[in-house]
Write an enzyme that holds these catalytic residues in place. Structure first.
Site, mmCIF file in Angstrom:
data_model
loop_
_atom_site.group_PDB
_atom_site.id
_atom_site.type_symbol
_atom_site.label_atom_id
_atom_site.label_comp_id
_atom_site.label_asym_id
_atom_site.label_seq_id
_atom_site.Cartn_x
_atom_site.Cartn_y
_atom_site.Cartn_z
ATOM 1 N N GLU A 67 0.822 -1.225 0.000
ATOM 2 C CA GLU A 67 0.000 0.000 0.000
ATOM 3 C C GLU A 67 0.853 1.271 0.000
ATOM 4 O O GLU A 67 1.680 1.475 0.893
ATOM 5 C CB GLU A 67 -0.921 -0.006 1.234
ATOM 6 C CG GLU A 67 -1.930 1.117 1.186
ATOM 7 C CD GLU A 67 -3.009 1.016 2.250
ATOM 8 O OE1 GLU A 67 -3.004 0.059 3.036
ATOM 9 O OE2 GLU A 67 -3.857 1.925 2.280
ATOM 10 N N LYS A 99 -7.505 -0.427 11.377
ATOM 11 C CA LYS A 99 -6.912 -0.809 10.075
ATOM 12 C C LYS A 99 -5.623 -0.007 9.864
ATOM 13 O O LYS A 99 -4.601 -0.540 9.410
ATOM 14 C CB LYS A 99 -7.927 -0.534 8.952
ATOM 15 C CG LYS A 99 -7.501 -1.038 7.583
ATOM 16 C CD LYS A 99 -6.601 -0.095 6.823
ATOM 17 C CE LYS A 99 -6.256 -0.630 5.448
ATOM 18 N NZ LYS A 99 -5.208 0.140 4.784
ATOM 19 N N ASP A 101 2.928 -14.999 11.976
ATOM 20 C CA ASP A 101 1.582 -15.373 11.521
ATOM 21 C C ASP A 101 0.637 -14.169 11.704
ATOM 22 O O ASP A 101 0.152 -13.926 12.807
ATOM 23 C CB ASP A 101 1.126 -16.580 12.371
ATOM 24 C CG ASP A 101 -0.245 -17.082 11.994
ATOM 25 O OD1 ASP A 101 -0.979 -16.363 11.291
ATOM 26 O OD2 ASP A 101 -0.585 -18.199 12.423
ATOM 27 N N HIS A 144 -1.750 10.711 0.873
ATOM 28 C CA HIS A 144 -1.927 9.357 0.348
ATOM 29 C C HIS A 144 -1.966 9.378 -1.181
ATOM 30 O O HIS A 144 -1.296 8.589 -1.841
ATOM 31 C CB HIS A 144 -3.218 8.777 0.928
ATOM 32 C CG HIS A 144 -3.483 7.364 0.534
ATOM 33 N ND1 HIS A 144 -2.632 6.337 0.888
ATOM 34 C CD2 HIS A 144 -4.485 6.797 -0.172
ATOM 35 C CE1 HIS A 144 -3.113 5.207 0.416
ATOM 36 N NE2 HIS A 144 -4.228 5.462 -0.239
HETATM 37 P P1 HMG Z 1 4.315 15.423 4.224
HETATM 38 O O1 HMG Z 1 4.270 16.327 5.396
HETATM 39 O O2 HMG Z 1 3.840 15.905 2.911
HETATM 40 O O3 HMG Z 1 5.747 14.811 4.060
HETATM 41 O O4 HMG Z 1 3.538 14.102 4.595
HETATM 42 P P2 HMG Z 1 7.099 15.509 3.689
HETATM 43 O O5 HMG Z 1 7.276 15.446 2.208
HETATM 44 O O6 HMG Z 1 7.231 16.836 4.379
HETATM 45 O O7 HMG Z 1 8.119 14.493 4.386
HETATM 46 C C1 HMG Z 1 8.160 14.331 5.793
HETATM 47 C C2 HMG Z 1 8.754 12.965 6.089
HETATM 48 O O8 HMG Z 1 7.792 11.950 5.761
HETATM 49 C C3 HMG Z 1 9.981 12.602 5.267
HETATM 50 O O9 HMG Z 1 11.141 13.163 5.841
HETATM 51 C C4 HMG Z 1 9.980 11.109 5.340
HETATM 52 O O10 HMG Z 1 10.411 10.648 6.584
HETATM 53 C C5 HMG Z 1 8.483 10.837 5.196
HETATM 54 P P3 HMG Z 1 12.463 13.387 4.896
HETATM 55 O O11 HMG Z 1 12.937 12.026 4.513
HETATM 56 O O12 HMG Z 1 12.006 14.157 3.716
HETATM 57 O O13 HMG Z 1 13.404 14.131 5.773
HETATM 58 N N1 HMG Z 1 8.134 10.752 3.755
HETATM 59 C C6 HMG Z 1 8.518 9.751 2.950
HETATM 60 N N2 HMG Z 1 9.251 8.659 3.166
HETATM 61 C C7 HMG Z 1 9.444 7.808 2.143
HETATM 62 N N3 HMG Z 1 8.948 8.038 0.891
HETATM 63 C C8 HMG Z 1 8.227 9.147 0.630
HETATM 64 C C9 HMG Z 1 7.984 10.041 1.667
HETATM 65 N N4 HMG Z 1 7.286 11.195 1.762
HETATM 66 C C10 HMG Z 1 7.397 11.601 3.041
HETATM 67 N N5 HMG Z 1 7.754 9.336 -0.610
HETATM 68 C C11 HMG Z 1 2.915 11.817 4.457
HETATM 69 C C12 HMG Z 1 3.401 13.036 3.703
HETATM 70 C C13 HMG Z 1 2.575 10.732 3.467
HETATM 71 C C14 HMG Z 1 4.035 11.341 5.378
HETATM 72 C C15 HMG Z 1 1.687 12.260 5.320
HETATM 73 O O14 HMG Z 1 0.742 12.847 4.481
HETATM 74 C C16 HMG Z 1 1.043 11.112 6.061
HETATM 75 O O15 HMG Z 1 1.579 10.601 7.017
HETATM 76 N N6 HMG Z 1 -0.172 10.717 5.629
HETATM 77 C C17 HMG Z 1 -0.873 9.566 6.189
HETATM 78 C C18 HMG Z 1 -0.766 8.448 5.213
HETATM 79 C C19 HMG Z 1 -1.360 7.162 5.695
HETATM 80 O O16 HMG Z 1 -1.747 6.996 6.832
HETATM 81 N N7 HMG Z 1 -1.419 6.205 4.795
HETATM 82 C C20 HMG Z 1 -1.951 4.920 5.046
HETATM 83 C C21 HMG Z 1 -2.952 4.588 3.990
HETATM 84 S S1 HMG Z 1 -4.513 5.300 4.403
HETATM 85 C C22 HMG Z 1 -5.151 4.060 5.433
HETATM 86 O O17 HMG Z 1 -5.187 2.934 5.036
HETATM 87 C C23 HMG Z 1 -5.400 4.253 6.884
HETATM 88 C C24 HMG Z 1 -6.418 5.219 7.401
HETATM 89 O O18 HMG Z 1 -7.702 5.013 6.884
HETATM 90 C C25 HMG Z 1 -6.424 4.950 8.894
HETATM 91 C C26 HMG Z 1 -7.340 5.829 9.666
HETATM 92 O O19 HMG Z 1 -8.385 6.269 9.120
HETATM 93 O O20 HMG Z 1 -7.020 6.051 10.869
HETATM 94 C C27 HMG Z 1 -5.996 6.609 7.112
#
Ligand code: HMG
Length: 419
Positions: A81, A260, A276, A375
Site C-alpha cells: 500500500e 486498520k 503469523d 496518500h
Molecule cells: P508530508 O508532510 O507531505 O511529508 O507528509 P514531507 O514530504 O514533508 O516528508 C516528511 C517525512 O515523511 C519525510 O522526511 C519522510 O520521513 C516521510 P524526509 O525524509 O524528507 O526528511 N516521507 C517519505 N518517506 C518515504 N517516501 C516518501 C515520503 N514522503 C514523506 N515518498 C505523508 C506526507 C505521506 C508522510 C503524510 O501525508 C502522512 O503521514 N499521511 C498519512 C498516510 C497514511 O496513513 N497512509 C496509510 C494509507 S490510508 C489508510 O489505510 C489508513 C487510514 O484510513 C487509517 C485511519 O483512518 O485512521 C488513514
C-alpha cells in the site's frame, strides 16, 4: 561517533538505499545479495504449502530511525500500500525528536484450551481438576520436554464454565517460538486425564489466538511544535487528534478504520519477520472487543502541561523469532538481521511502536490536511504504473496526475497516451 543521517533516503534508488545500509554497517554483503535475489526459492515454497505453483512478491521496504527505549532501529516493512512506509517514517522522525517510544512487555505466555461437554457436575469436576493441577502441568511439559531445557514450559492451569462447557485453560511459556504446535500437543496430551477427572468429553483441544497473556504496550509523545509552527494551529490539531481517538472508542465504524491504520504498520513488520499475521489480527480484534464493544486499540491525549500529544497502544503480540517459516525464507532472515536479531519480546515491542506511529500519522493527516493529500500523492505513482507507464515516464505522469481533479486509472491512461 558521527550521527547516521537518513535525510534523502526516500529519494534514493533501491540500489543506493542498499549501499547506504551496507556502508553504514546496517546490512551485511550476504544479506544485500539476498535482497538483490529472487528471495524464496520455488523448491522451498513447495515444501511450505500445498499445491504450490509459484511465489508472490511484495515490496520489502524500510522505515528508518525508530528510537525505541533509547535504541535506534530500522524497521523492515512488507506492504503493497502506497504512503504506509512514508507515514511510518514521518511519525518515527517526530517521535524521536520528542523523546522516542517506550515499550513494556507485560507477559509472554501462550494459552491453550480444552473444551469439555457433557460434564454432569461441573463443580465436582472443577475440584477434581484443581486437585491434580501440579500433575497436569507436569504432564503437559512431558509432551514437549525440549521447551523445559530452553527455560519455558507450562505455567498455570485454570477453568471457566461457559454455557454447557467446562473449559480448561493452560498457559505456556513458549520462549522464542510462537508455540502453536507445542501448545496443541500439550492440550491434546491432557485430554484423556481431563475427560477422566471431569467425567465429560472433550470437544476440542487447541491453542487460543486471543493472547491476553502476551500483552505489549507502546507509548510515545509528540511535541506540539512539530504539529505546526503556528502555536494555535498546533493546539487545534492536538485537540482534534484527541477527539479522533475518542471517536474510535465510541463508534465501531470508526474504530475498525482506526485499527486498520494501526495494522498497516503492525502487519507490515509481522509479515517481514515471518510471523503469523492471521493470528496477530484475530487476537488483536478480539482484544479490541474485550468489553463487548469494538474499540480503537490506541488512545491519544493532549497534555497541556507538557504541550505534547501523548499516545498509547496495547496489543496482544505473541511474536516469534524462531520456528514456523522464519528459518525457511531468506528474506525473512534479512529482516531479523536488519533489526539486530531481537528477542521475541523486543520484536513485539517494535511492532507495537510501529502500530502507534502509523496511527499517529494517519490521525494527524485526517485531522489536518485530510488523508487524500499525502496518500494520493503516493497513490499517483501506483496509478501511473498501473496505466502502463515505463520507469522514465512515471515522474512526469505523476506530476500531471496530481494536477487533475479526478485522479483515477482512466485519467492516468489518457495522460499516458498524450506523453
Ligand atoms: P508530508 O508532510 O507531505 O511529508 O507528509 P514531507 O514530504 O514533508 O516528508 C516528511 C517525512 O515523511 C519525510 O522526511 C519522510 O520521513 C516521510 P524526509 O525524509 O524528507 O526528511 N516521507 C517519505 N518517506 C518515504 N517516501 C516518501 C515520503 N514522503 C514523506 N515518498 C505523508 C506526507 C505521506 C508522510 C503524510 O501525508 C502522512 O503521514 N499521511 C498519512 C498516510 C497514511 O496513513 N497512509 C496509510 C494509507 S490510508 C489508510 O489505510 C489508513 C487510514 O484510513 C487509517 C485511519 O483512518 O485512521 C488513514
Amino acid at each position: 561517533m558521527t550521527k547516521l543521517s537518513w535525510t534523502g533516503f526516500s529519494k534514493k534508488t533501491p540500489h543506493e538505499r542498499l549501499e547506504h545500509l551496507t556502508s553504514n554497517a546496517l546490512l551485511s554483503h550476504e544479506d544485500k545479495e539476498i535482497l538483490n535475489s529472487k528471495g524464496l526459492e520455488l523448491a522451498t515454497a513447495n515444501q511450505m504449502a500445498e499445491n504450490v505453483l509459484s511465489t508472490l512478491s511484495l515490496p520489502f521496504a524500510l522505515a528508518p530511525d525508530f528510537q525505541v527505549n533509547g535504541k535506534d532501529y530500522q524497521l523492515p516493512m512488507v506492504t503493497e500500500e502506497p504512503s504506509v512506509v512514508a507515514a511510518a517514517s514521518y511519525a518515527a522522525k517526530l517521535i524521536k525528536r520528542s523523546g522516542g517510544f517506550k515499550t513494556e512487555i507485560h507477559n509472554r505466555l501462550m494459552i491453550g484450551q480444552v473444551a469439555l461437554f457433557d460434564v454432569a457436575d461441573k463443580a465436582t469436576a472443577s475440584q477434581a481438576i484443581l486437585n491434580q493441577k501440579a500433575d497436569l502441568l507436569d504432564l503437559a511439559n512431558q509432551a514437549h520436554p525440549s521447551i523445559l531445557k530452553r527455560g519455558g514450559g507450562s505455567r498455570d492451569l485454570w477453568f471457566e464454565e461457559k454455557s454447557d462447557f467446562l473449559i480448561v485453560y493452560l498457559s505456556v511459556d513458549t520462549q522464542e517460538a510462537m508455540g502453536a504446535n507445542m501448545v496443541n500437543t500439550m492440550m491434546e496430551t491432557l485430554v484423556p486425564n481431563l475427560e477422566e477427572l471431569s467425567g465429560g468429553q472433550s470437544l476440542m483441544a487447541i491453542l487460543s489466538n486471543y493472547a491476553t497473556e502476551s500483552l505489549v504496550t507502546a507509548t510515545a509523545a509528540v511535541d506540539l511544535r512539530y504539529l505546526s509552527r503556528n502555536k494555535e494551529e498546533a493546539q487545534l490539531f492536538a485537540k482534534k487528534m484527541e477527539m479522533a481517538s475518542q471517536l474510535a472508542q465510541v463508534d465501531p465504524y470508526r474504530a475498525a478504520t482506526h485499527n486498520k491504520g494501526i495494522f498497516n504498520g503492525v502487519d507490515a513488520l509481522v509479515l517481514a519477520t515471518g510471523n503469523d499475521w492471521r493470528a496477530i489480527e484475530a487476537g488483536a480484534h478480539a482484544y479490541a472487543s474485550r468489553d463487548d464493544q469494538y474499540r480503537g486499540l490506541s488512545t491519544w491525549t493532549y497534555d497541556k502541561e507538557s504541550q505534547q500529544i501523548k499516545g498509547e497502544i496495547t496489543l496482544p503480540l505473541p511474536i516469534a523469532t524462531k520456528g514456523g517459516s522464519i528459518g525457511l525464507n531468506p528474506t525473512v532472515q534479512v529482516a531479523h538481521d536488519l533489526l539486530g536479531n531481537p528477542s521475541a519480546k523486543e520484536l513485539a515491542g517494535l511492532i507495537a511502536a510501529l502500530g502507534l506511529a502509523q496511527n499517529f500519522a494517519a490521525l494527524k493527516a485526517l485531522t489536518s490536511t485530510g488523508i487524500q493529500a499525502g496518500h494520493m500523492k503516493l497513490q499517483a505513482k501506483s496509478l501511473a504504473l498501473l496505466a502502463g507507464a515505463k520507469e522514465d515516464q512515471v515522474a512526469s505522469l505523476v506530476s500531471q496526475l496530481l494536477k487533475e481533479k479526478h485522479m483515477n486509472l482512466e485519467t492516468a491512461e489518457k495522460l499516458l497516451k498524450k506523453l
